[in-house]
Write an enzyme that holds these catalytic residues in place. Structure first.
Site, PDB file in Angstrom:
ATOM      1  N   THR A 183      -4.594   9.002  39.361  1.00 26.99           N
ATOM      2  CA  THR A 183      -5.701   8.065  39.582  1.00 26.99           C
ATOM      3  C   THR A 183      -7.035   8.748  39.908  1.00 26.99           C
ATOM      4  O   THR A 183      -8.082   8.341  39.391  1.00 26.99           O
ATOM      5  CB  THR A 183      -5.310   7.090  40.718  1.00 26.99           C
ATOM      6  OG1 THR A 183      -4.150   6.359  40.284  1.00 26.99           O
ATOM      7  CG2 THR A 183      -6.426   6.129  41.059  1.00 26.99           C
TER       8      THR A 183
ATOM      9  N   ASP B  43       6.945  13.730  33.524  1.00 25.72           N
ATOM     10  CA  ASP B  43       6.884  12.843  34.690  1.00 25.72           C
ATOM     11  C   ASP B  43       7.742  11.588  34.443  1.00 25.72           C
ATOM     12  O   ASP B  43       7.740  11.044  33.336  1.00 25.72           O
ATOM     13  CB  ASP B  43       5.402  12.452  34.884  1.00 25.72           C
ATOM     14  CG  ASP B  43       5.107  11.871  36.256  1.00 25.72           C
ATOM     15  OD1 ASP B  43       5.906  12.086  37.183  1.00 25.72           O
ATOM     16  OD2 ASP B  43       4.050  11.225  36.383  1.00 25.72           O
TER      17      ASP B  43
ATOM     18  N   SER C 156       3.390  11.750  31.262  1.00 27.82           N
ATOM     19  CA  SER C 156       4.220  10.564  31.491  1.00 27.82           C
ATOM     20  C   SER C 156       4.636   9.959  30.152  1.00 27.82           C
ATOM     21  O   SER C 156       4.160  10.388  29.095  1.00 27.82           O
ATOM     22  CB  SER C 156       3.420   9.523  32.260  1.00 27.82           C
ATOM     23  OG  SER C 156       2.345   9.054  31.449  1.00 27.82           O
TER      24      SER C 156
HETATM   25  P1  13P Z   1      -1.527   8.297  41.645  1.00 26.32           P
HETATM   26  O1  13P Z   1      -1.520   6.983  40.906  1.00 26.32           O
HETATM   27  O2  13P Z   1      -1.715   8.112  43.106  1.00 26.32           O
HETATM   28  O3  13P Z   1      -2.536   9.226  41.082  1.00 26.32           O
HETATM   29  O4  13P Z   1      -0.085   8.963  41.476  1.00 26.32           O
HETATM   30  C1  13P Z   1       0.322   9.574  40.275  1.00 26.32           C
HETATM   31  C2  13P Z   1       1.800   9.826  40.215  1.00 26.32           C
HETATM   32  O5  13P Z   1       2.535   9.720  41.179  1.00 26.32           O
HETATM   33  C3  13P Z   1       2.334  10.230  38.904  1.00 26.32           C
HETATM   34  O6  13P Z   1       3.714  10.391  38.906  1.00 26.32           O
HETATM   35  O1  G3H Z   2       3.597   7.604  36.984  1.00 26.06           O
HETATM   36  C1  G3H Z   2       2.457   7.235  37.033  1.00 26.06           C
HETATM   37  C2  G3H Z   2       1.365   8.011  36.442  1.00 26.06           C
HETATM   38  O2  G3H Z   2       0.160   7.634  37.053  1.00 26.06           O
HETATM   39  C3  G3H Z   2       1.317   7.859  34.942  1.00 26.06           C
HETATM   40  O3  G3H Z   2       0.763   6.663  34.547  1.00 26.06           O
HETATM   41  O4  G3H Z   2       2.284   5.827  32.756  1.00 26.06           O
HETATM   42  O5  G3H Z   2      -0.093   5.051  32.895  1.00 26.06           O
HETATM   43  O6  G3H Z   2       0.454   7.379  32.171  1.00 26.06           O
HETATM   44  P1  G3H Z   2       0.861   6.196  33.013  1.00 26.06           P
HETATM   45 ZN    ZN Z   3       4.876   9.082  40.104  1.00 29.27          ZN
HETATM   46 NA    NA Z   4       7.190  13.845  38.373  1.00 27.74          NA
END
Ligand code: 13P
Ligand code: G3H
Ligand code: ZN
Ligand code: NA
Length: 328
Positions: free
Chosen positions: A277, A82, A49
């Site tokens: 999570t 992501d 991310s």
């Molecule tokens: P969770 O917070 O449910 O693990 O989802 C992660 C997610 O969707 C990352 O893009």
């Molecule tokens: O998109 C949500 C994911 O759980 C990533 O979270 O931006 O804290 O790394 P983060």
């Molecule tokens: Zn997500």
């Molecule tokens: Na994604």
């Protein structure tokens, strides 16, 4: 070997399984995911991310994933970015070697304000055009993640819409999904069905009114050839919640997306299941427990090894439950 998201999800669709996509930020997460995949013979999606890039730094994040490829050459791995908030973000990831990017045009560039449909189509279409010319896959998103219980986007650390959302915004419309896929040519489509990011998804074990698996079926019936993606799909394991709280933590009572519901989704076209999570909880619970039980230890390798073990168990469980075990 590095493979695109499209390659992995086409195989998943042909063989009727789903793939967990785990978020990675550090070496222990990457190792846990790979150890588990190797043990059960599953293909892998590692996703980073914007928060991960900020935490590790782009070179460290990239090299952690490259290290996974080198250490496990027999496992197909997709390196996925992501929640890209703009075409520029996606472009940078393509340049740095990601084999897949998510253009999340459901929100404006601030990552908080819900966008218009036309903006979403236009930005996503643009990313698909450049990505496909480099053999990189694209995931789009239609609809906003948010709680059907409260109307809140409900993300505690700032990923997702801000403020209240309407019921309609939180449920992807099947007709609009068909139009979106046709216009953008995305390889995979993230849909909104009542899940949200983070640990606090549901105040009670979810029923059909707050977790709309029925909606997945309706979307799949309309666009059977599109690979669907479920975000916010951590199950928030009650055993890890208890371990965290038993060893000095203070998390509130909360519920996630039950694995059985995800499996229902997989029967209806869900091919990528985003999980962050659950690994955070396994990591934190393992470390809290280790430090509470080994008060004289000051060697980080000992508690990081526990964290890796805790996360590995979750990964194996998801590979097996989603049917990707044995498919590498
Ligand atoms: P969770 O917070 O449910 O693990 O989802 C992660 C997610 O969707 C990352 O893009
Ligand atoms: O998109 C949500 C994911 O759980 C990533 O979270 O931006 O804290 O790394 P983060
Ligand atoms: Zn997500
Ligand atoms: Na994604």
């Amino acid at each position: 070997a590095l493979v695109s998201l499209r390659q992995l999800l086409d195989h998943a669709a042909e063989n009727g399984y789903g793939l967990p996509a785990f978020n990675v930020n550090n070496m222990e997460q990457v190792k846990a995911i790979m150890i588990a995949a190797d043990a059960v013979d599953s293909p892998v999606i590692l996703q980073g991310s914007a928060g991960a890039r900020k935490y590790a730094g782009e070179p460290f994040l990239r090299h952690l994933i490259l290290a996974a490829l080198e250490a496990y050459p027999h496992i197909p791995v997709c390196m996925h970015q992501d929640h890209g908030t703009s075409p520029a973000v996606c472009q940078r990831s393509i340049q740095s070697g990601f084999s897949s990017v998510m253009m999340d045009g459901s929100l404006m560039e601030d990552g908080k304000t819900p966008s218009t449909y036309d903006y979403n189509v236009e930005t996503t279409r643009k990313v698909v055009e450049t990505a496909h010319s480099c053999g990189v896959s694209v995931e789009g998103e239609l609809g906003c993640l948010g709680s059907l219980e409260t109307g809140e986007a409900g993300e505690e650390d700032g990923v997702g819409a801000e403020g209240k959302l309407t019921h309609d915004q939180m449920l992807t419309d099947p007709e609009e999904a068909a139009d979106f896929v046709k216009k953008t040519q995305v390889d995979a489509l993230a849909i909104a069905i009542g899940t949200s990011h983070g640990a606090y998804k549901f105040t009670r074990p979810p029923t059909g009114d707050i977790l709309a698996i029925e909606r997945v079926k309706e979307i799949h019936a309309r666009i059977p050839d599109t690979h669907l993606v479920m975000h916010g799909s951590s199950s928030v394991p009650q055993d890890w919640l208890k371990i965290i709280n038993d060893f000095g933590g203070d998390m509130g009572q909360t519920y996630g997306v039950p694995v059985e519901e995800i499996v229902e989704g997989i029967k209806s076209g869900v091919r990528k299941v985003n999980i962050d999570t659950d690994l955070r909880m396994a990591s934190t619970g393992s470390i809290r427990r280790h430090l509470a039980q080994n008060t004289s230890n000051f060697d980080p390798r000992k508690y990081f090894a526990e964290a890796t073990k805790g996360m590995t168990e979750i990964c194996k469980n998801r590979y097996e439950a989603f049917g990707s075990a044995g498919q590498a």
